[in-house]
Design an enzyme around this catalytic site. Structure first.
Site, short mmCIF file in Angstrom:
data_model
loop_
_atom_site.label_atom_id
_atom_site.label_comp_id
_atom_site.label_asym_id
_atom_site.label_seq_id
_atom_site.Cartn_x
_atom_site.Cartn_y
_atom_site.Cartn_z
N ARG A 260 -17.49 18.85 -14.38
CA ARG A 260 -16.09 18.38 -14.39
C ARG A 260 -15.26 19.06 -13.31
O ARG A 260 -14.26 18.52 -12.87
CB ARG A 260 -15.48 18.65 -15.77
CG ARG A 260 -14.28 17.81 -16.06
CD ARG A 260 -13.54 18.17 -17.35
NE ARG A 260 -14.37 18.58 -18.45
CZ ARG A 260 -14.43 19.84 -18.91
NH1 ARG A 260 -13.70 20.79 -18.35
NH2 ARG A 260 -15.22 20.14 -19.92
N TYR B 63 7.05 2.68 -8.20
CA TYR B 63 5.94 1.83 -8.65
C TYR B 63 6.09 1.64 -10.17
O TYR B 63 6.29 2.61 -10.90
CB TYR B 63 4.66 2.58 -8.31
CG TYR B 63 3.35 1.92 -8.67
CD1 TYR B 63 2.98 0.71 -8.12
CD2 TYR B 63 2.46 2.57 -9.54
CE1 TYR B 63 1.75 0.15 -8.43
CE2 TYR B 63 1.23 2.00 -9.84
CZ TYR B 63 0.89 0.80 -9.28
OH TYR B 63 -0.32 0.24 -9.58
N ASP C 282 5.34 9.96 -4.07
CA ASP C 282 4.25 8.98 -3.97
C ASP C 282 4.18 8.57 -2.50
O ASP C 282 5.07 7.88 -1.99
CB ASP C 282 4.55 7.79 -4.89
CG ASP C 282 3.41 6.78 -4.92
OD1 ASP C 282 2.69 6.66 -3.91
OD2 ASP C 282 3.26 6.09 -5.96
N LYS D 174 -5.97 2.76 -2.30
CA LYS D 174 -5.45 1.84 -1.29
C LYS D 174 -6.05 2.15 0.08
O LYS D 174 -7.19 1.82 0.33
CB LYS D 174 -3.92 1.91 -1.29
CG LYS D 174 -3.29 1.79 -2.70
CD LYS D 174 -3.41 0.40 -3.25
CE LYS D 174 -3.06 0.27 -4.74
NZ LYS D 174 -1.79 0.80 -5.17
C1 LIG Z 1 -1.40 1.18 -6.47
C2 LIG Z 1 -0.34 2.21 -6.44
C3 LIG Z 1 -0.40 3.29 -7.31
C4 LIG Z 1 -1.45 3.44 -8.37
O1 LIG Z 1 -2.73 3.61 -7.90
P1 LIG Z 1 -4.01 3.20 -8.79
O2 LIG Z 1 -5.12 3.85 -8.08
O3 LIG Z 1 -4.05 1.71 -8.77
O4 LIG Z 1 -3.78 3.73 -10.17
C5 LIG Z 1 0.59 4.24 -7.22
N1 LIG Z 1 1.59 4.13 -6.34
C6 LIG Z 1 1.68 3.11 -5.50
C7 LIG Z 1 2.81 3.05 -4.54
C8 LIG Z 1 0.73 2.10 -5.53
O5 LIG Z 1 0.83 1.05 -4.71
#
Ligand SMILES: *Cc1c(COP(=O)(O)O)cnc(C)c1O
Length: 415
Positions: free
Chosen positions: A80, A134, A206, A231
């Site tokens: 882990r 988000y 973020d 992403k």
């Molecule tokens: C997609 C996204 C997330 C979340 O990511 P996941 O890997 O899908 O949980 C968080 N912040 C933004 C701006 C996003 O576009």
């Protein structure tokens, strides 16, 4: 940089070598010889391999006892806590954020956001949350933090230094997302983080849209930078993974929180994300160029009311984007001049080169109907017509533009 021994350190020959530029760094980050070679043998492989593990076997009882008693970061201790595959990715992400102490990896971007918030908040605290966050981030605040007695106050993404007026003795953290999800307002990050530092308030951001390649969050005063690596870091729409990168002050809290929640990522997923990272520079350059071409074309169309793209004048915070960011990426929104939901669907449904889907950042283009007003509480969001979020992939922009032109004709015929 997190620790020594990085490939990019080069031989210690007493010469002052300039730090490699970002693209050079991307090719070298996270490649330590102890992760790519075998003890007692010369040479090594290029990429840290996939080390799958649950059990770690110890040499003897004394070794077992000693291992449990010391810092387990980047040491084989228990599956882990990771293996060199994940450490290498985490190290690469840390080294892309000057001022960072370390990076924790998570099974998704949402898990990284949730765990980073839990690392810094306790019952009775107040959190200031950007209104353009988000949506699942808002969901975590309302459905998890609120029942724990942590209050979230939403603020206007364009608030800048005005955020100080929202500070109370209970304000513990500020969450930023710039540009904002769906609507792409660029925030005045340095102004907000400077005020927060004065008051001992933690800032989290973020940074999924820009990635550390186009915006170094910690250099702009942010304490914890979160990325949905799902992403652009992965870049191929086939892995879910998240990361949180922290300064020395916040690193212990972030790490403990991740360990207590049992957060980790599989070595296979970490390996795919590390593979994606190597091409982040060329991919983002192409996403940027294609998206700008499509955005500029849309801006001149009579059917289009507004193009919300940080690199286009007219997008809220465009000047801040020019000041603070070193590039733009493939995701933006445009709003239509009047028209109905049905007309918007007619535009999207028959697009030949755009998929319809949420998770962006892959090599493929996407079109998504979005209704940002639904996810606002501190500000009012209104547009002249329905909105569409586009992700511009790596296809030839001319094909995408021709596709959108036919879509706009369908929109006109239906509106
Ligand atoms: C997609 C996204 C997330 C979340 O990511 P996941 O890997 O899908 O949980 C968080 N912040 C933004 C701006 C996003 O576009």
């Amino acid at each position: 940089m997190s620790g020594g021994g990085n490939a990019e350190d080069g031989p210690d020959d007493g010469q002052d070598r300039p730090a490699p530029r970002p693209l050079t760094h991307l090719a070298q980050a996270g490649r330590r010889s102890e992760w790519t070679s075998m003890p007692g043998q010369q040479g090594g492989i290029v990429n840290p391999p996939v080390w799958r593990a649950s059990t770690i076997l110890y040499d003897d009882v004394a070794h077992l006892r000693a291992a449990a008693g010391r810092d387990t970061h980047e040491r084989l201790f228990y599956g882990r806590k990771g293996t060199p595959t994940a450490w290498s990715l985490a190290d690469a992400l840390t080294s892309m954020e000057p001022g960072a102490r370390g990076t924790m990896l998570f099974p998704s971007g949402v898990a990284a956001i949730a765990c980073a918030l839990m690392a810094v908040l306790k019952p009775g605290d107040q959190l200031l949350m950007v209104d353009a966050a988000y949506d699942p981030t808002r969901g975590f605040c309302e459905k998890m933090l609120k029942p724990l007695g942590i209050e979230t106050i939403y603020y206007d993404p364009t608030i800048g230094a005005g955020i100080a007026e929202l500070f109370t003795p209970k304000t513990k953290a500020i969450f930023l997302e710039s540009p904002g999800s769906l609507t792409f307002e660029v925030q005045d990050i340095p102004a907000i983080t400077a005020l927060a530092k004065d008051r001992g308030i933690v800032t989290l951001m973020d940074n999924t849209w820009a990635t550390p390649l186009y915006f170094q969050a910690l250099s702009h005063g942010v304490d914890i930078s979160v990325i949905a690596c799902t992403k652009y870091i992965v870049g191929h729409s086939d892995v879910m993974i998240g990361s949180a990168t922290a300064t020395s002050e916040l690193w212990p809290a972030l790490r403990n929180s991740a360990h207590l929640f049992g957060q980790m990522t599989s070595p296979d997923d970490a390996w795919l994300a590390a593979r994606g990272l190597r091409t982040l520079g060329v991919r983002l350059a192409q996403h940027q160029a294609g998206a700008l071409q499509v955005a500029q074309w849309l801006a001149d169309r009579p059917e289009v009311a507004k193009v919300l793209h940080p690199a286009l004048p007219g997008c809220p915070g465009h000047d801040l984007w020019r000041r603070d960011f070193t590039g733009s990426t493939g995701l933006f929104t445009f709003t239509l001049n009047g028209g109905t939901d049905k007309a918007r669907a007619a535009l999207i449904d028959d697009l030949q080169h755009f998929g319809i889907g949420y998770s962006w950042g892959g090599f493929e283009s996407l079109a998504l109907p979005v209704d940002p007003a639904r996810y606002r509480s501190a500000t009012h969001w209104a547009a002249d017509g329905p909105a569409i979020r586009l992700h511009i992939g790596l296809e030839d922009p001319a094909d995408l533009i021709a596709d959108l032109e036919a879509g706009l004709a369908r929109f006109r015929a239906t509106a």
